[in-house]
Scaffold this active site. Structure first.
Site, mmCIF file in Angstrom:
data_model
loop_
_atom_site.group_PDB
_atom_site.id
_atom_site.type_symbol
_atom_site.label_atom_id
_atom_site.label_comp_id
_atom_site.label_asym_id
_atom_site.label_seq_id
_atom_site.Cartn_x
_atom_site.Cartn_y
_atom_site.Cartn_z
ATOM 1 N N ASN A 116 3.180 10.203 6.518
ATOM 2 C CA ASN A 116 4.143 10.237 7.611
ATOM 3 C C ASN A 116 5.463 9.618 7.174
ATOM 4 O O ASN A 116 5.502 8.698 6.362
ATOM 5 C CB ASN A 116 3.578 9.522 8.846
ATOM 6 C CG ASN A 116 3.965 8.056 8.903
ATOM 7 O OD1 ASN A 116 5.051 7.707 9.353
ATOM 8 N ND2 ASN A 116 3.067 7.193 8.431
ATOM 9 N N SER A 181 6.897 -0.969 6.754
ATOM 10 C CA SER A 181 6.954 0.493 6.817
ATOM 11 C C SER A 181 7.915 1.011 5.765
ATOM 12 O O SER A 181 9.006 0.458 5.581
ATOM 13 C CB SER A 181 7.414 0.957 8.203
ATOM 14 O OG SER A 181 7.707 2.345 8.174
ATOM 15 N N ASN A 183 9.516 3.789 5.965
ATOM 16 C CA ASN A 183 10.323 4.857 6.550
ATOM 17 C C ASN A 183 11.588 4.392 7.255
ATOM 18 O O ASN A 183 12.281 5.185 7.882
ATOM 19 C CB ASN A 183 9.464 5.676 7.519
ATOM 20 C CG ASN A 183 8.273 6.303 6.814
ATOM 21 O OD1 ASN A 183 8.428 6.877 5.740
ATOM 22 N ND2 ASN A 183 7.097 6.166 7.394
ATOM 23 N N THR A 184 11.890 3.099 7.180
ATOM 24 C CA THR A 184 13.163 2.577 7.666
ATOM 25 C C THR A 184 13.887 1.965 6.478
ATOM 26 O O THR A 184 13.367 1.033 5.865
ATOM 27 C CB THR A 184 12.944 1.512 8.762
ATOM 28 O OG1 THR A 184 12.323 2.124 9.901
ATOM 29 C CG2 THR A 184 14.269 0.889 9.189
ATOM 30 N N LYS A 219 2.787 -8.065 9.118
ATOM 31 C CA LYS A 219 2.101 -6.938 8.478
ATOM 32 C C LYS A 219 2.782 -6.633 7.150
ATOM 33 O O LYS A 219 4.006 -6.443 7.095
ATOM 34 C CB LYS A 219 2.127 -5.707 9.374
ATOM 35 C CG LYS A 219 1.291 -4.541 8.843
ATOM 36 C CD LYS A 219 1.125 -3.462 9.889
ATOM 37 C CE LYS A 219 0.160 -2.370 9.417
ATOM 38 N NZ LYS A 219 -0.077 -1.354 10.473
ATOM 39 N N ASN A 248 -0.140 -1.907 5.352
ATOM 40 C CA ASN A 248 0.541 -0.742 5.879
ATOM 41 C C ASN A 248 0.285 0.450 4.949
ATOM 42 O O ASN A 248 -0.566 0.386 4.070
ATOM 43 C CB ASN A 248 2.036 -1.041 6.007
ATOM 44 C CG ASN A 248 2.685 -0.304 7.171
ATOM 45 O OD1 ASN A 248 2.420 0.868 7.398
ATOM 46 N ND2 ASN A 248 3.545 -0.994 7.896
#
Length: 351
Positions: A116, A181, A183-184, A219, A248
């Site tokens: 994702n 994450s 994705n940022t 996390k 993650n």
């Protein structure tokens, strides 16, 4: 039956479209008191042997749903009724944002994995807080996972996290700072201890001030070097955090860009858990996530020192009764090993 449905029908549709349809259906179920209570009575874990406590919170079982599925706290009651011992919502950002361009969610069926690059698409902290204030018709432990708004520069990251924490910490059973994450842009840079310390200190000031002191966890990514895992563990102890969630998604894969979750993450996730347990012992609650597919994985994580275990991708391939089946098998395994409680086995191989 679910596997047949998945292979013949669901896998032919866009993964994100199926996800949104599922969340909408579960949101409807969350508003049907008779249905959700009946589901909870049949599917939720009720075995006293499964009960566990972590950071002052009582969980009906150690196995819950990881962040990423219910991004907006839209269906926590239905997810609890399906059998999850806790539900972690989010990642939620201070401001609403659409996330990255589609397509951004991809199935890797042979690998039992998902890639994702969603980019924290959510309706924002204020909207999530409004949903979390609703009276819950079934018992559910809710963790809230917060991240950085994409348009906020790194220099404003602390204020951005604090804004979310002020909205959501009073409504959460525990709060998670997500700095892992992929994705940022720039988010994973915040895992560096010199940048993580002031961020956690600011958020902790908020969680410590809530009426019942909301537990605070961080996390981390599986892609951290071992020495960086140790550094984060030491920082968590130094600052008096309540736990660490490991791990993650990983960016160490080929194919579509984004974070990989599911079976390929299993080995590294377990390695990080064992390293953390060796570093912190039982002074912190460790939450293990990554590659959890069945009761064997849950059992292995508990033995390695996890107080709680989470999954998400396994439900995509295992279906809506996935958590129920895991809990039923976990109860049987405890009996077979002569353990009166899941607490008896936590950290057994790490001792």
């Amino acid at each position: 039956m679910y596997r047949l449905l998945f292979s013949l029908v669901l896998c032919r549709f866009d993964a994100e479209a199926v996800h949104h349809a599922t969340v909408r259906l579960l949101a409807v179920l969350s508003r049907l008191p008779v249905v959700r209570k009946a589901m909870h009575r049949v599917l939720a874990p009720h075995d006293p042997a499964l009960r566990v406590s972590a950071f002052g919170v009582h969980f009906p079982s150690p196995f819950g749903l990881a962040a990423g599925f219910d991004k907006d706290a839209a269906c926590v009651e239905a997810l609890s009724a399906l059998g999850f011992g806790h539900v972690e919502v989010g990642t939620i950002t201070a401001h609403a944002q659409p996330g990255n361009p589609r397509p951004r969610l991809f199935r890797l069926v042979r690998e039992r994995a998902i890639v994702n690059r969603m980019g924290f698409n959510n309706s924002g902290a204020h909207a999530a807080a409004r949903r979390l204030r609703r009276t819950r018709g079934v018992p559910v432990v809710v963790g809230v996972n917060i991240g950085k708004t994409k348009v906020v520069p790194e220099s404003g990251a602390i204020d951005d996290y604090v804004t979310s924490a002020k909205e959501l910490a009073p409504l959460a059973d525990y709060l998670v700072v997500n700095v892992s994450s992929p994705n940022t842009p720039g988010l994973r840079d915040l895992q560096a201890v010199e940048r993580l310390r002031p961020l956690l200190a600011a958020v902790k000031e908020v969680t410590d001030a809530t009426p019942r002191r909301t537990p605070l966890l961080v996390k981390i990514a599986p892609d951290l070097a071992d020495e960086d895992v140790d550094a984060v563990a030491d920082l968590a102890l130094e600052m008096g955090l309540d736990g660490i969630i490991a791990t993650n998604t990983t960016i160490r894969h080929s194919g579509e860009s984004g974070g990989l979750s599911g079976r390929p993450l299993k080995k590294r996730s377990l390695e990080v858990l064992r390293r953390l347990r060796a570093r912190v012992g039982d002074r912190l609650a460790l939450v293990s996530v990554g590659g959890v597919e069945d009761v064997d994985d849950v059992w292995q994580r508990l033995l390695a020192g996890a107080t709680l275990v989470q999954g998400y991708t396994g439900m995509i391939y295992g279906g809506p009764l996935w958590a129920y089946r895991i809990h039923r098998a976990l109860s049987r395994r405890l009996l077979r090993h002569g353990a009166s409680s899941v607490r008896d086995i936590i950290g057994r191989t790490a001792a």
